[in-house]
Design an enzyme around this catalytic site. Structure first.
Site, PDB file in Angstrom:
ATOM      1  N   CYS A  12      -7.537   5.926  -2.028  1.00 26.59           N
ATOM      2  CA  CYS A  12      -6.923   5.055  -3.035  1.00 26.59           C
ATOM      3  C   CYS A  12      -8.030   4.188  -3.640  1.00 26.59           C
ATOM      4  O   CYS A  12      -9.176   4.193  -3.175  1.00 26.59           O
ATOM      5  CB  CYS A  12      -5.894   4.155  -2.363  1.00 26.59           C
ATOM      6  SG  CYS A  12      -6.663   3.125  -1.114  1.00 26.59           S
ATOM      7  N   CYS A  96      -9.435  -5.256   0.004  1.00 26.78           N
ATOM      8  CA  CYS A  96      -8.722  -4.686  -1.148  1.00 26.78           C
ATOM      9  C   CYS A  96      -7.985  -5.805  -1.900  1.00 26.78           C
ATOM     10  O   CYS A  96      -7.319  -6.638  -1.273  1.00 26.78           O
ATOM     11  CB  CYS A  96      -7.722  -3.637  -0.679  1.00 26.78           C
ATOM     12  SG  CYS A  96      -6.742  -3.014  -2.043  1.00 26.78           S
ATOM     13  N   HIS A 124      -1.130  -4.527  13.101  1.00 24.51           N
ATOM     14  CA  HIS A 124      -2.050  -3.922  12.135  1.00 24.51           C
ATOM     15  C   HIS A 124      -3.027  -4.987  11.615  1.00 24.51           C
ATOM     16  O   HIS A 124      -2.626  -6.121  11.364  1.00 24.51           O
ATOM     17  CB  HIS A 124      -1.244  -3.329  10.973  1.00 24.51           C
ATOM     18  CG  HIS A 124      -2.046  -2.448  10.082  1.00 24.51           C
ATOM     19  ND1 HIS A 124      -2.859  -2.942   9.095  1.00 24.51           N
ATOM     20  CD2 HIS A 124      -2.179  -1.101  10.046  1.00 24.51           C
ATOM     21  CE1 HIS A 124      -3.455  -1.925   8.482  1.00 24.51           C
ATOM     22  NE2 HIS A 124      -3.048  -0.798   9.041  1.00 24.51           N
ATOM     23  N   GLU A 126      -4.234  -5.556   8.773  1.00 28.00           N
ATOM     24  CA  GLU A 126      -3.831  -6.184   7.500  1.00 28.00           C
ATOM     25  C   GLU A 126      -2.827  -7.314   7.768  1.00 28.00           C
ATOM     26  O   GLU A 126      -2.923  -8.396   7.177  1.00 28.00           O
ATOM     27  CB  GLU A 126      -3.198  -5.145   6.574  1.00 28.00           C
ATOM     28  CG  GLU A 126      -2.759  -5.763   5.256  1.00 28.00           C
ATOM     29  CD  GLU A 126      -1.793  -4.881   4.483  1.00 28.00           C
ATOM     30  OE1 GLU A 126      -2.002  -3.663   4.423  1.00 28.00           O
ATOM     31  OE2 GLU A 126      -0.818  -5.438   3.956  1.00 28.00           O
ATOM     32  N   THR A 165       1.246  -3.813   2.687  1.00 30.55           N
ATOM     33  CA  THR A 165       0.988  -3.043   1.447  1.00 30.55           C
ATOM     34  C   THR A 165       1.361  -1.568   1.582  1.00 30.55           C
ATOM     35  O   THR A 165       1.657  -0.906   0.597  1.00 30.55           O
ATOM     36  CB  THR A 165      -0.502  -3.119   1.053  1.00 30.55           C
ATOM     37  OG1 THR A 165      -1.277  -2.667   2.157  1.00 30.55           O
ATOM     38  CG2 THR A 165      -0.915  -4.525   0.674  1.00 30.55           C
ATOM     39  N   CYS A 193       1.516  -1.673  -2.385  1.00 36.43           N
ATOM     40  CA  CYS A 193       0.553  -1.372  -3.443  1.00 36.43           C
ATOM     41  C   CYS A 193       0.927  -0.086  -4.170  1.00 36.43           C
ATOM     42  O   CYS A 193       1.606   0.768  -3.609  1.00 36.43           O
ATOM     43  CB  CYS A 193      -0.865  -1.311  -2.881  1.00 36.43           C
ATOM     44  SG  CYS A 193      -1.257   0.251  -2.149  1.00 36.43           S
ATOM     45  N   SER A 221      -4.063   5.300  10.921  1.00 37.75           N
ATOM     46  CA  SER A 221      -3.832   4.846   9.546  1.00 37.75           C
ATOM     47  C   SER A 221      -2.337   4.667   9.297  1.00 37.75           C
ATOM     48  O   SER A 221      -1.557   5.620   9.372  1.00 37.75           O
ATOM     49  CB  SER A 221      -4.409   5.888   8.574  1.00 37.75           C
ATOM     50  OG  SER A 221      -3.756   5.804   7.326  1.00 37.75           O
ATOM     51  N   ASN A 223      -0.736   3.998   6.525  1.00 38.15           N
ATOM     52  CA  ASN A 223      -0.150   4.655   5.351  1.00 38.15           C
ATOM     53  C   ASN A 223      -0.019   6.156   5.564  1.00 38.15           C
ATOM     54  O   ASN A 223       0.927   6.773   5.082  1.00 38.15           O
ATOM     55  CB  ASN A 223      -0.907   4.267   4.070  1.00 38.15           C
ATOM     56  CG  ASN A 223      -2.207   4.989   3.912  1.00 38.15           C
ATOM     57  OD1 ASN A 223      -2.228   6.114   3.466  1.00 38.15           O
ATOM     58  ND2 ASN A 223      -3.304   4.352   4.298  1.00 38.15           N
ATOM     59  N   SER A 265      -6.747   6.648   3.082  1.00 37.94           N
ATOM     60  CA  SER A 265      -8.081   6.483   3.666  1.00 37.94           C
ATOM     61  C   SER A 265      -8.705   7.836   4.041  1.00 37.94           C
ATOM     62  O   SER A 265      -9.698   7.875   4.758  1.00 37.94           O
ATOM     63  CB  SER A 265      -7.985   5.575   4.893  1.00 37.94           C
ATOM     64  OG  SER A 265      -6.948   6.017   5.745  1.00 37.94           O
TER      65      SER A 265
HETATM   66  S1  SF4 Z   1      -3.584   1.518   0.393  1.00 38.95           S
HETATM   67 FE1  SF4 Z   1      -4.533  -0.396   1.142  1.00 38.95          FE
HETATM   68  S2  SF4 Z   1      -6.663  -0.249   0.510  1.00 38.95           S
HETATM   69 FE2  SF4 Z   1      -5.540   1.272  -0.698  1.00 38.95          FE
HETATM   70  S3  SF4 Z   1      -5.045   0.256  -2.648  1.00 38.95           S
HETATM   71 FE3  SF4 Z   1      -3.309   0.002  -1.232  1.00 38.95          FE
HETATM   72  S4  SF4 Z   1      -3.687  -1.957  -0.187  1.00 38.95           S
HETATM   73 FE4  SF4 Z   1      -5.599  -1.323  -1.137  1.00 38.95          FE
END
Ligand code: SF4
Length: 281
Positions: A12, A96, A124, A126, A165, A193, A221, A223, A265
């Site tokens: 990303c 980020c 996490h 974050e 996010t 995000c 990870s 996400n 990632s």
């Molecule tokens: S996934 Fe995480 S690092 Fe990537 S744009 Fe979204 S907040 Fe930023």
């Protein structure tokens, strides 16, 4: 076997930015570059950075001088930056901007006197960074009962809600709707995000058209794990792998259509290795 690859699979904006900053730093400040914690949640990228001289440390006191890169998930509190400055380190902030946004909204809600919930995983990094920047109490959870319990301590139920996010929209809206039913006032900031949103939407629609989904990315990870969950919810068979080496060709016996997606990632070179392997199945 037909292979369908999600359009937005892989790095990303935030990760691309952090990785570029780290490789650039490795070139400019040879042998003196450290990342505080893993730069991103992908072990293969972290290893490649280490080969280039970016050393991962867990604490500032493990660094004697030179450069420290603050990772994409952010640091645990503003104090860490102050400590790095006091140590005379050159700071490269790869946090980020979406994470910075979540930190800012959390602080705003605390300052405005709301009880604050972040829908996410409290362990996490974050979440830890958002907690550390909020300057007040925040409950990080994905469990509505915990929110209810927390709110029971207050007569006026004024709730501020943000999200990790990388949270799924399904989980975030489920919690928001439940909270609306028990609060006098709810203020919501959507801090999911856009990279997460794009990847989730694509993973969902791809899952509807294939028999097997291969989700590529770090097991640590959030996400990537969420992408795998989203695909599973669609009823498709899902394999979450970090590299092509983990794939077993027996998974695809009798399978006509396979989808591939990857977390934010996951580097392109790993996705390409997976696709190349799948073409041989
Ligand atoms: S996934 Fe995480 S690092 Fe990537 S744009 Fe979204 S907040 Fe930023």
């Amino acid at each position: 076997m037909e292979i369908y690859v999600a359009e937005n699979a892989g790095f990303c904006f935030g990760v691309k930015r952090a990785v570029k900053m780290a490789f650039d730093a490795a070139e400019s400040y040879q042998g003196e570059v450290h990342s505080l914690g893993p730069l991103i949640h992908n072990p293969q990228v972290v290893d490649r950075l280490a080969e280039k001289g970016v050393q991962k440390v867990e604490r500032l006191n493990q660094i004697e001088g030179g450069v420290v890169i603050l990772r994409s998930h952010g640091v645990s509190s503003p104090q860490v930056v102050q400590d790095a400055e006091a140590q005379g380190l050159h700071i490269i902030d790869a946090t980020c901007p979406f994470v910075t946004n979540a930190q800012r909204y959390a602080k705003q809600l605390v300052d405005e006197g709301y009880q604050v919930v972040m829908v996410g995983d409290r362990n996490h990094p974050e979440s830890q960074s958002v907690l550390g920047h909020a300057g007040g109490e925040i409950l990080v959870t994905e469990d509505f009962d915990e929110i209810k319990q927390m709110l029971n301590r207050f007569t006026r139920k004024r709730l501020g809600i943000i999200s990790q996010t990388t949270q799924t929209y399904g989980k975030f809206s489920e919690i928001v709707v439940k909270c609306l039913q028990i609060c006098e006032e709810v203020k919501i900031f959507n801090t999911i995000c856009y990279a997460t949103e794009d990847r989730q939407t694509e993973a969902q629609s791809l899952s509807e058209t294939v028999e097997v989904m291969v989700v590529v990315g770090g097991k640590n990870s959030a996400n990537t794990t969420h992408l795998a969950d989203i695909c599973r919810e669609k009823g498709v068979r899902v394999y979450h792998v970090e590299t092509a080496q983990e794939i077993d060709r027996h998974w695809f016996e009798g399978v006509q259509k396979t989808g591939v997606t990857a977390g934010a990632s996951t580097p392109d070179w790993i996705i390409q290795e997976v696709i190349s392997y799948l073409k041989t199945v």
